[in-house]
Design a protein around this motif. Structure first.
Motif, PDB file in Angstrom:
ATOM      1  N   ALA A   1       0.854  -1.189   0.000  1.00  0.00           N
ATOM      2  CA  ALA A   1       0.000   0.000   0.000  1.00  0.00           C
ATOM      3  C   ALA A   1       0.887   1.236   0.000  1.00  0.00           C
ATOM      4  O   ALA A   1       1.858   1.301   0.746  1.00  0.00           O
ATOM      5  CB  ALA A   1      -0.901   0.006   1.228  1.00  0.00           C
ATOM      6  N   TRP A   2       0.554   2.172  -0.858  1.00  0.00           N
ATOM      7  CA  TRP A   2       1.307   3.418  -0.887  1.00  0.00           C
ATOM      8  C   TRP A   2       0.452   4.521  -1.467  1.00  0.00           C
ATOM      9  O   TRP A   2      -0.520   4.279  -2.162  1.00  0.00           O
ATOM     10  CB  TRP A   2       2.616   3.278  -1.660  1.00  0.00           C
ATOM     11  N   THR A   3       0.840   5.739  -1.148  1.00  0.00           N
ATOM     12  CA  THR A   3       0.163   6.886  -1.725  1.00  0.00           C
ATOM     13  C   THR A   3       0.947   7.348  -2.949  1.00  0.00           C
ATOM     14  O   THR A   3       2.154   7.145  -3.039  1.00  0.00           O
ATOM     15  CB  THR A   3       0.054   8.058  -0.727  1.00  0.00           C
ATOM     16  N   VAL A   4       0.240   7.928  -3.869  1.00  0.00           N
ATOM     17  CA  VAL A   4       0.864   8.430  -5.078  1.00  0.00           C
ATOM     18  C   VAL A   4       1.622   9.712  -4.731  1.00  0.00           C
ATOM     19  O   VAL A   4       1.072  10.601  -4.075  1.00  0.00           O
ATOM     20  CB  VAL A   4      -0.212   8.697  -6.157  1.00  0.00           C
ATOM     21  N   LYS A   5       2.872   9.779  -5.123  1.00  0.00           N
ATOM     22  CA  LYS A   5       3.714  10.965  -4.889  1.00  0.00           C
ATOM     23  C   LYS A   5       3.743  11.374  -3.416  1.00  0.00           C
ATOM     24  O   LYS A   5       3.813  12.549  -3.089  1.00  0.00           O
ATOM     25  CB  LYS A   5       3.255  12.135  -5.752  1.00  0.00           C
ATOM     26  N   ASP A   6       3.659  10.404  -2.509  1.00  0.00           N
ATOM     27  CA  ASP A   6       3.749  10.662  -1.061  1.00  0.00           C
ATOM     28  C   ASP A   6       2.806  11.759  -0.593  1.00  0.00           C
ATOM     29  O   ASP A   6       3.152  12.587   0.246  1.00  0.00           O
ATOM     30  CB  ASP A   6       5.190  11.005  -0.661  1.00  0.00           C
ATOM     31  N   GLN A   7       1.631  11.799  -1.147  1.00  0.00           N
ATOM     32  CA  GLN A   7       0.681  12.835  -0.747  1.00  0.00           C
ATOM     33  C   GLN A   7      -0.118  12.394   0.468  1.00  0.00           C
ATOM     34  O   GLN A   7      -0.251  11.210   0.746  1.00  0.00           O
ATOM     35  CB  GLN A   7      -0.255  13.191  -1.894  1.00  0.00           C
ATOM     36  N   ASN A   8      -0.631  13.367   1.190  1.00  0.00           N
ATOM     37  CA  ASN A   8      -1.517  13.088   2.308  1.00  0.00           C
ATOM     38  C   ASN A   8      -2.893  12.728   1.762  1.00  0.00           C
ATOM     39  O   ASN A   8      -3.300  13.226   0.712  1.00  0.00           O
ATOM     40  CB  ASN A   8      -1.637  14.307   3.222  1.00  0.00           C
TER      41      ASN A   8
END
Length: 110
Positions: free
Chosen positions: A81-88
């Motif tokens: 699991a990860w967010t796109v472009k390290d966004q909140n």
């Protein structure tokens, strides 16, 4: 189910090989080929560039990605699991991601 007799020590491997007129390395290779190998769950495919990691269902939004994975070395399910472009994430996006994580966890637990 067929049983496979495996040597417990290097000495035993040498004795088994000698009894069969083989080198220990030849016997070890033969025995390894007979061992059952874990198979990935249905629908999982080998990950690009990997020899032991398989990927399953991937759920994407514009903010996050949740992907099911399976490790052949340990025969265990994993969830990436990860967010796109390290966004909140917004609360709504977090709830969506939580639902996707729950679905992936249930699929891997079945």
């Amino acid at each position: 189910m067929e049983s496979i007799t495996l040597p417990a020590t290097v000495r035993e491997l040498g004795q088994m090989a000698e009894a069969r007129g083989m080198k220990a390395s030849e016997l070890l290779e033969e025995l390894a080929a007979q061992l059952p190998t874990p198979q990935p769950p249905a629908g999982y495919t080998l990950a690009e560039g990997c020899s032991d990691y398989y990927v399953g269902t991937e759920t994407k939004t514009d903010a996050w990605v949740v992907a099911a994975g399976w490790d052949a070395d340990t025969a265990t399910h994993q969830i990436e699991a990860w967010t796109v472009k390290d966004q909140n994430l917004t609360p709504a996006q977090a709830l969506e991601m939580a639902a996707a994580l729950t679905a992936a966890a249930k699929a891997g637990h079945a």
